[in-house]
Design a protein around this motif. Structure first.
Motif, short mmCIF file in Angstrom:
data_model
loop_
_atom_site.label_atom_id
_atom_site.label_comp_id
_atom_site.label_asym_id
_atom_site.label_seq_id
_atom_site.Cartn_x
_atom_site.Cartn_y
_atom_site.Cartn_z
N SER A 1 0.85 -1.18 0.00
CA SER A 1 0.00 0.00 0.00
C SER A 1 0.89 1.24 0.00
CB SER A 1 -0.89 -0.09 1.25
OG SER A 1 -1.30 1.15 1.66
N PRO A 2 1.38 1.62 -1.20
CA PRO A 2 2.33 2.74 -1.28
C PRO A 2 1.73 3.99 -0.64
CG PRO A 2 2.11 1.65 -3.40
CD PRO A 2 1.05 1.08 -2.52
N PRO A 3 2.53 4.76 0.07
CA PRO A 3 2.01 5.89 0.82
C PRO A 3 1.29 6.92 -0.04
CG PRO A 3 4.41 5.80 0.93
CD PRO A 3 3.96 4.58 0.26
N THR B 1 4.33 13.28 11.26
CA THR B 1 5.25 13.15 10.14
C THR B 1 4.52 12.47 9.01
OG1 THR B 1 6.00 11.06 11.03
CG2 THR B 1 7.36 12.96 11.51
N ARG B 2 4.83 12.88 7.80
CA ARG B 2 4.20 12.27 6.63
C ARG B 2 5.23 12.17 5.51
NH1 ARG B 2 -1.41 12.26 7.14
NH2 ARG B 2 -2.08 13.55 8.88
N THR B 3 4.99 11.20 4.64
CA THR B 3 5.89 11.04 3.49
C THR B 3 5.14 11.42 2.21
OG1 THR B 3 6.98 9.26 4.65
CG2 THR B 3 7.38 9.39 2.30
N PHE B 4 5.81 12.18 1.35
CA PHE B 4 5.19 12.66 0.11
C PHE B 4 6.10 12.35 -1.06
CE2 PHE B 4 3.76 15.35 3.51
CZ PHE B 4 2.40 15.45 3.30
N MET B 5 5.50 12.30 -2.24
CA MET B 5 6.30 12.28 -3.45
C MET B 5 6.95 13.66 -3.57
SD MET B 5 5.68 9.27 -4.51
CE MET B 5 6.30 9.21 -6.19
N ALA B 6 8.22 13.67 -3.99
CA ALA B 6 8.98 14.92 -4.03
C ALA B 6 8.30 15.99 -4.88
CB ALA B 6 10.40 14.65 -4.53
N GLU B 7 7.56 15.54 -5.93
CA GLU B 7 6.99 16.54 -6.85
C GLU B 7 5.95 17.42 -6.17
OE1 GLU B 7 5.55 12.79 -8.75
OE2 GLU B 7 4.14 14.18 -9.67
N PHE B 8 5.41 16.98 -5.02
CA PHE B 8 4.42 17.79 -4.33
C PHE B 8 5.04 18.70 -3.26
CE2 PHE B 8 1.90 13.90 -5.47
CZ PHE B 8 1.23 14.51 -6.52
N VAL B 9 6.35 18.59 -3.11
CA VAL B 9 7.00 19.33 -2.04
C VAL B 9 7.74 20.52 -2.64
CG1 VAL B 9 8.69 19.17 -0.18
CG2 VAL B 9 7.30 17.18 -0.76
N ALA B 10 7.52 21.70 -2.06
CA ALA B 10 8.21 22.90 -2.57
C ALA B 10 8.88 23.62 -1.40
CB ALA B 10 7.20 23.82 -3.23
N ASP C 1 12.54 9.41 -4.59
CA ASP C 1 11.64 10.52 -4.90
C ASP C 1 10.64 10.75 -3.76
OD1 ASP C 1 10.26 8.22 -5.19
OD2 ASP C 1 9.45 8.65 -7.18
N GLN C 2 10.96 10.26 -2.57
CA GLN C 2 10.04 10.42 -1.45
C GLN C 2 10.69 11.26 -0.35
OE1 GLN C 2 7.60 7.28 -0.49
NE2 GLN C 2 7.81 6.25 -2.46
N VAL C 3 9.88 12.16 0.17
CA VAL C 3 10.38 13.09 1.17
C VAL C 3 9.54 12.95 2.43
CG1 VAL C 3 10.89 15.51 1.68
CG2 VAL C 3 10.96 14.68 -0.69
N THR C 4 10.21 12.76 3.56
CA THR C 4 9.48 12.66 4.82
C THR C 4 9.60 13.99 5.55
OG1 THR C 4 9.89 10.32 4.91
CG2 THR C 4 9.25 11.36 6.97
N ILE C 5 8.46 14.50 5.98
CA ILE C 5 8.42 15.84 6.55
C ILE C 5 7.79 15.81 7.94
CG2 ILE C 5 7.49 18.19 6.20
CD1 ILE C 5 7.30 17.42 3.20
N ALA C 6 8.40 16.55 8.86
CA ALA C 6 7.82 16.70 10.20
C ALA C 6 7.00 17.98 10.22
CB ALA C 6 8.93 16.76 11.24
N PHE C 7 5.74 17.87 10.67
CA PHE C 7 4.88 19.04 10.80
C PHE C 7 4.73 19.39 12.27
CE2 PHE C 7 3.68 17.11 6.76
CZ PHE C 7 3.78 18.21 5.93
N VAL D 1 3.74 21.77 1.52
CA VAL D 1 3.05 20.76 0.73
C VAL D 1 1.59 21.19 0.63
CG1 VAL D 1 2.52 18.30 0.54
CG2 VAL D 1 4.54 19.03 1.80
N PRO D 2 1.00 21.06 -0.57
CA PRO D 2 -0.41 21.45 -0.69
C PRO D 2 -1.25 20.79 0.40
CG PRO D 2 0.50 20.80 -2.81
CD PRO D 2 1.55 20.54 -1.80
N ARG D 3 -2.17 21.52 0.95
CA ARG D 3 -3.11 21.03 1.97
C ARG D 3 -2.48 20.88 3.35
NH1 ARG D 3 -7.40 16.70 1.47
NH2 ARG D 3 -5.63 15.28 1.50
N TYR D 4 -1.15 20.90 3.44
CA TYR D 4 -0.53 20.76 4.75
C TYR D 4 0.18 22.06 5.12
CZ TYR D 4 -1.59 15.85 4.49
OH TYR D 4 -2.26 14.66 4.41
N GLN D 5 0.55 22.14 6.40
CA GLN D 5 1.26 23.35 6.81
C GLN D 5 2.72 23.27 6.37
OE1 GLN D 5 0.08 21.94 10.58
NE2 GLN D 5 -0.59 23.94 11.24
#
Ligand SMILES: [Zn+2]
Length: 565
Positions: free
Chosen positions: A494-496, A554-563, A543-549, A529-533
């Motif tokens: 179940s890919p994130p 913490t959540r992992t996103f595809m890099a293309e959604f991260v700016a 191509d996956q980035v894990t981010i602490a909010f 990240v869209p929709r997140y703080q």
């Protein structure tokens, strides 16, 4: 790290046809087996050719046979150094059942048993001698072995020799000097795991420049890895109880502290579970009783600290659950790898609660040698006779634990401030212009502390990653090759990106330009990240980035959604 299959043209490694036939005969007649498993033949050939060999093989893949079989062919004694007395007893019984002469020397023997063992060694001939590293470091024992020194030295759990490994044991530092005193027989080092760093350290510590490394790889397709993120202690407790209810079969639950083990055991007992526990604060007799209850199948669940484990072989273990994050991926692989040794599917689950990292950070604040301590040892040694034994120094420095003193002595030896003779006596060496300062010698431990921190970060990155868990483990051990995915871990199933679907309207795609923009996403940077703080990057894997909010999520996103924020 995976060693290529040895070309049989090398005369050193080609034992010729006669030994091959002898191996086959022995395999059938003594060990009752038809053929060797992957890697075993290469290890046995290398050992019989007299080469120093390191065998990296997962537990349960028949490491013991790699020395038992050569020991039955070699003319003389095979010495097996093992840290575990319980394991020696086990091995000894199996060997006796096969009709192979074997003795053990360790602190568990009665006087009469020890005398018997010593008499057998004194008679010489073909036999296997099991001993602890502590015993091997005793000059009396070396004197006993000297008339007919062993023709092969086997070092079990060889990763314990490396101070960079996760399970370093100071007593292992003395093995190399003892083997030199015995004329340095060829060495077979055995371990289930070794990173490249640990392999290099084994080579250096044993002074085995031509070490032949045979690695069968660490991948075990029957282990299904997953991580369950929890956001508070209550949720964690609920999750572990749910998992234990839903998972059939026997298994181990690892917790980081004695208190956590006791609390969970009490809770499970209340719920009527079949459970026992194991940790370092139990009396030796209780530990043994609890271990026997689990090993004998009288209890379904073992709740334990990492004190429970090395040498434990319960092949039908169906699950290993970690309720706290271990200190590093080596420890995690070893502990979780106690599941499914029978080759049948087994589950390895980590419950990850971000706060738990602090528990490990606390453990990381270990006491390592300092420049002041090294100076104190040299000062104490100056008061002793010119040649002295470690125990005399220990008596003069009661504030040093035995293990800590061993580590310091090794540092002084490496710095050529101390010399060790063939009878394992120490003497001080006059400093030269090249002699490093105490601070320089102690620096490697400042570095080690830094590495320990990085290793914990890698463990945390594993817990937070959206990549295949096996791929992450194999990458860590430098063993990935062209491995892509296991297809059985949580992230494969179940890919994130799919687990957290976003409405397309919510996604703000980066504007397209002729050349793809170079993302400014590095660990520690602030990103949006869209929709997140706005959050902070914890790790980047592929191509996956894990981010602490904020608020510890913490959540992992595809890099293309991260700016960049
Ligand atoms: Zn996978």
């Amino acid at each position: 790290m995976a060693a290529p299959a040895t070309a049989m043209k090398d005369p050193l490694t080609d034992p010729g046809r006669a030994p091959r036939r002898a191996i086959q005969r022995l395999l059938r007649s003594v060990f009752g087996m038809q053929r060797l498993r992957a890697g075993q033949q290469e290890v046995i050939d290398s050992v019989l050719a007299g080469r120093d060999t390191l065998a990296i093989m997962p537990t349960g893949s028949g490491k013991s046979l790699c020395y038992q079989l050569p020991a039955s062919l070699l003319p003389g004694a095979t010495l097996v150094v093992s840290p575990l007395i319980s394991l020696m007893k086990d091995q000894l019984e199996k060997l006796h059942a096969l009709g192979i002469t074997a003795v053990q020397l360790n602190s568990s023997l009665t006087r009469a048993e020890e005398d018997d063992a010593l008499a057998t060694i004194a008679r010489g001939g073909k036999l296997i001698i099991f001993c602890t590293p502590e015993r091997l470091a005793m000059p009396e024992f070396l004197a006993l072995l000297s008339p007919a020194p062993p023709v092969l030295a086997v070092i079990d759990e060889a990763h314990c020799i490396s101070q960079w490994g996760h399970d370093f044991r100071p007593a292992y530092l003395e093995i190399a000097a003892a083997l030199r005193a015995l004329g340095r027989p060829p060495v077979l080092a055995l371990t289930a795991t070794a990173t490249e760093e640990v392999t290099a350290d084994i080579r250096a510590q044993l002074d085995a420049t031509r070490l032949h490394v045979v690695s069968t790889g660490i991948y075990r397709a029957n282990l299904r890895y997953r991580v369950i993120q929890v956001t508070n202690a209550g949720e964690k407790q609920d999750e572990v109880l749910r998992l234990l209810r839903e998972t059939p079969g026997v298994g181990i639950v690892y917790a980081a502290t004695v208190k956590a083990v006791e609390d969970l055991t009490a809770r499970l007992e209340e719920l009527g579970e079949s459970v026992t526990c194991y940790h370092g604060k139990l009396a030796a007799r209780e530990r043994q009783q609890h271990q026997d209850l689990f090993m004998g199948g009288e209890r379904r669940i073992m709740v334990a600290t990492n004190a429970f484990g090395m040498g434990i072989d319960k092949p039908d273990t169906r699950f290993v659950i970690h309720v706290q994050v271990p200190a590093n991926l080596e420890a995690y692989y070893q502990e979780s790898g106690r599941a499914g040794r029978d080759g049948l599917p087994a589950d390895c689950t980590l419950l990850y609660f971000q706060e738990d990292k602090r528990v490990q950070q606390f453990f990381l604040a270990k006491h390592y040698p300092t420049a002041e301590e090294l100076a104190a040892i040299v000062a104490a040694a100056q008061e002793l006779p010119a040649t002295f034994r470690a125990d005399a120094l220990q008596a003069a420095l009661p504030e040093f634990s035995e293990g800590h003193l061993k580590v310091c002595l090794k540092l002084l030896k490496d710095g050529k401030l101390l010399r060790q003779d063939r009878k394992l006596g120490y003497s001080l060496k006059a400093p030269s212009a090249k002699t490093p300062t105490y601070a320089q010698l102690a620096q490697i431990y400042v570095d080690k502390q830094e590495r320990d921190k990085q290793a914990l970060e890698q463990m945390v990155a594993y817990a937070q990653s959206g990549l295949c868990r096996w791929k992450l483990l194999l990458d860590y051990f430098g063993d990935a090759g062209d491995f892509e995915r296991c297809c059985t871990c949580d992230n494969c199933l179940s890919p994130p990106a799919l687990a957290q679907p976003m409405a397309l309207d919510d996604i703000v795609l980066p504007e397209l330009s002729a050349a793809p923009p170079v993302p400014l996403i590095t660990v520690g940077s602030r990103v949006r990240v869209p929709r997140y703080q706005i959050g902070t990057v914890l790790s980047v894997a592929g191509d996956q980035v894990t981010i602490a909010f904020p608020e510890n999520t913490t959540r992992t996103f595809m890099a293309e959604f991260v700016a960049p924020a």
